[in-house]
Design an enzyme around this catalytic site. Structure first.
Site, PDB file in Angstrom:
ATOM      1  N   HIS A 193      37.665  49.086  43.765  1.00 60.97           N
ATOM      2  CA  HIS A 193      37.721  49.289  45.212  1.00 60.97           C
ATOM      3  C   HIS A 193      37.183  50.689  45.500  1.00 60.97           C
ATOM      4  O   HIS A 193      37.318  51.595  44.666  1.00 60.97           O
ATOM      5  CB  HIS A 193      39.192  49.185  45.623  1.00 60.97           C
ATOM      6  N   ASP A 252      45.105  51.501  39.051  1.00 60.26           N
ATOM      7  CA  ASP A 252      45.198  51.190  40.472  1.00 60.26           C
ATOM      8  C   ASP A 252      45.919  49.845  40.588  1.00 60.26           C
ATOM      9  O   ASP A 252      45.332  48.791  40.340  1.00 60.26           O
ATOM     10  CB  ASP A 252      43.775  51.123  41.055  1.00 60.26           C
ATOM     11  N   GLN A 291      46.495  45.816  43.891  1.00 62.51           N
ATOM     12  CA  GLN A 291      46.481  44.348  43.880  1.00 62.51           C
ATOM     13  C   GLN A 291      47.312  43.766  42.752  1.00 62.51           C
ATOM     14  O   GLN A 291      47.778  42.632  42.853  1.00 62.51           O
ATOM     15  CB  GLN A 291      45.036  43.831  43.759  1.00 62.51           C
ATOM     16  N   LYS A 322      50.962  45.951  50.712  1.00 60.49           N
ATOM     17  CA  LYS A 322      50.484  44.759  49.992  1.00 60.49           C
ATOM     18  C   LYS A 322      51.643  44.095  49.235  1.00 60.49           C
ATOM     19  O   LYS A 322      51.500  43.024  48.665  1.00 60.49           O
ATOM     20  CB  LYS A 322      49.361  45.142  49.035  1.00 60.49           C
ATOM     21  N   CYS A 380      35.468  46.468  50.598  1.00 58.95           N
ATOM     22  CA  CYS A 380      35.521  47.852  50.086  1.00 58.95           C
ATOM     23  C   CYS A 380      35.128  47.898  48.611  1.00 58.95           C
ATOM     24  O   CYS A 380      35.721  48.638  47.816  1.00 58.95           O
ATOM     25  CB  CYS A 380      36.894  48.477  50.279  1.00 58.95           C
TER      26      CYS A 380
HETATM   27  N1  PMP Z   1      42.695  49.538  45.391  1.00 61.26           N
HETATM   28  C1  PMP Z   1      42.598  48.221  45.593  1.00 61.26           C
HETATM   29  C2  PMP Z   1      42.254  47.334  44.442  1.00 61.26           C
HETATM   30  C3  PMP Z   1      42.803  47.706  46.865  1.00 61.26           C
HETATM   31  O1  PMP Z   1      42.696  46.394  47.074  1.00 61.26           O
HETATM   32  C4  PMP Z   1      43.125  48.575  47.928  1.00 61.26           C
HETATM   33  C5  PMP Z   1      43.333  48.066  49.345  1.00 61.26           C
HETATM   34  N2  PMP Z   1      42.494  47.046  49.734  1.00 61.26           N
HETATM   35  C6  PMP Z   1      43.228  49.938  47.656  1.00 61.26           C
HETATM   36  C7  PMP Z   1      43.011  50.379  46.375  1.00 61.26           C
HETATM   37  C8  PMP Z   1      43.569  50.923  48.723  1.00 61.26           C
HETATM   38  O2  PMP Z   1      44.852  50.673  49.228  1.00 61.26           O
HETATM   39  P1  PMP Z   1      45.341  51.408  50.560  1.00 61.26           P
HETATM   40  O3  PMP Z   1      44.289  51.158  51.594  1.00 61.26           O
HETATM   41  O4  PMP Z   1      46.634  50.734  50.873  1.00 61.26           O
HETATM   42  O5  PMP Z   1      45.490  52.845  50.222  1.00 61.26           O
END
Ligand code: PMP
Length: 419
Positions: free
Chosen positions: A135, A212, A215, A238, A376
């Site tokens: 991401h 990270d 997910q 999430k 993203c």
């Molecule tokens: N890493 C991953 C794999 C994600 O899916 C996301 C959110 N889509 C993020 C990081 C960032 O999370 P946040 O926007 O809640 O900080």
């Protein structure tokens, strides 16, 4: 028609979906006159009543700043805030609450590590290793760090099925690798990475590892001690909790070798104009008044998930993933992207002749909420030669009937576009 698992004796033995769905007030609504089918859980999950009530209680009754005052409301607010820290510790198998730092979310957690640990431990000529699946939140902070200190960002390539092999990973590691930052599961394709083995390989080479878990955490029972990583980040929203709050979990040894990320109130032991002594872990990384109600709601969300259990939740989501995959594979003109053997409940796909955004808009008119775009993960989209995909992402309350409704809406969209 395929039955809802609430009416399937086998499935209902595993999870009482009707009762579970009643916990989520957002599910009880119509969108464009149709029952809402919410399939955008990777973006954010809906919130159960226990979370809404915990946040409301925090704002309505236990409303005070934490850690500072002696009065009753402040004591209550502090107890609940610190109680959530203990819940996070237990949920993720962290050794001690000093290793649990509340942040705004996964993004802030990664930025904290990149700024505090990264700037002190990554230098000119060093390497930071990530995968092609990441991401933007797990790309841009490292790119920024590498640009600032003269290090190189290296990428482990993604295979055609959306997986990343351990061999490719080993080949990309080098004596200059200082940090490996990998996702536990891909938000765009669903691929689950072999994080435990990646951590082992990285540590053998002397590199630190950030996982990270944005997910991974909502779908996989996660024990950070078993993973063995140095840092782990996750976002509450999430995990069926509120937005604007998350955690950085760090091994004490690593956190102790880091300077504060932000400075100010609540992170100090004493201040004079000549010198400031910082507070102990974890408070030295929590400057300013935090998202108190958010943290309290986060704790409630994790306790809710603990009560269901990841064995039950995982089985249900995997069963749905199998069903959704089978539905999409059986449809003409549909191409699935991301078919790795181990996946969370994410289905990324393209439909011949229909732009994902048009598809998303058409499905919305049928009450079906899916995500369309680059998720993203622009470099990953580029890897597959597409600007965007449509994505179904599953949550614990989704049903087979909902996937069937999604499939019917998709066929209707194909008819509308003459495909
Ligand atoms: N890493 C991953 C794999 C994600 O899916 C996301 C959110 N889509 C993020 C990081 C960032 O999370 P946040 O926007 O809640 O900080």
């Amino acid at each position: 028609m395929i039955q809802d698992p609430t009416r399937h004796p086998e499935a209902s033995a595993a999870v009482d979906l009707a009762a579970l769905r009643a916990d989520f007030p957002a599910l009880d609504q119509r969108v464009h006159g149709r029952p809402l089918v919410y399939l955008d859980n990777a973006a954010t999950a809906l919130k159960p009543n226990v979370v809404i009530e915990a946040v409301t209680q925090s704002l309505a009754r236990d409303c005070a700043n934490i850690h500072r005052a002696v009065h009753t409301l402040s004591a209550r607010a502090t107890e609940q805030y610190e109680g959530s820290r203990e819940t996070v510790r237990r949920f993720f198998g962290v050794r001690e609450t000093a290793e649990v730092i509340f942040v705004r979310g996964a993004t802030e957690g990664i930025n904290l590590v990149a700024h505090s640990w990264g700037r002190e431990h990554v230098g000119r000529g060093d390497e930071v290793l990530i995968t092609g699946l990441e991401h933007h939140s797990n790309i841009v902070p490292w790119q920024h760090l590498c640009d600032s200190v003269g290090a190189t960002l290296k990428i482990v390539p993604v295979q055609d099925d959306g997986d990343v092999s351990l061999d490719a990973f080993s080949r990309a590691l080098s004596a200059r690798t200082r940090l490996v930052a990998v996702t536990q599961a891909s938000n765009a394709l669903g691929t689950i990475l072999p994080v435990e083995q990646i951590v082992r390989l990285a540590h053998e080479g002397g590199a630190a590892v950030l996982v990270d878990g944005a997910q991974g955490a909502p779908h996989l029972g996660t024990d950070v001690q078993r993973l063995g990583c140095d840092f782990y980040v996750a976002s509450a929203h999430k995990l069926y909790g509120p937005t604007g709050v998350g955690v950085l979990l760090g091994r004490r040894e690593r956190l102790e070798e880091m300077s504060p990320y932000q400075t100010g109130g609540d992170m100090i032991r004493s201040v004079t104009f000549e010198k400031t002594l910082y507070a102990e872990l974890p408070h030295c990384f929590e400057a300013g008044t935090p998202n108190i109600a958010g943290v309290v709601g986060f704790g409630a969300a994790l306790r809710y998930l603990e009560a269901i259990g990841f064995d039950v939740l995982g089985r249900h989501e995997q069963e749905l993933l199998g069903y959704g995959t089978q539905l999409l594979r059986g449809m003409r003109g549909v191409r699935l992207i991301g078919t790795a053997p181990r996946k969370i409940g994410v289905l990324s796909f393209l439909v011949d002749g229909i732009h994902p955004h048009d598809l998303g808009t058409m499905l919305d008119t049928e009450g079906v909420a899916i995500r369309t775009g680059h998720h993203c993960a622009q470099p990953l989209m580029e890897r597959f030669g597409v600007p965007a995909t449509a994505r179904v992402s599953l949550g614990l309350y989704n049903t087979r009937d909902e996937l069937s409704a999604f499939a019917r809406a998709l066929v209707k969209a194909q008819e509308f576009f003459g495909r």
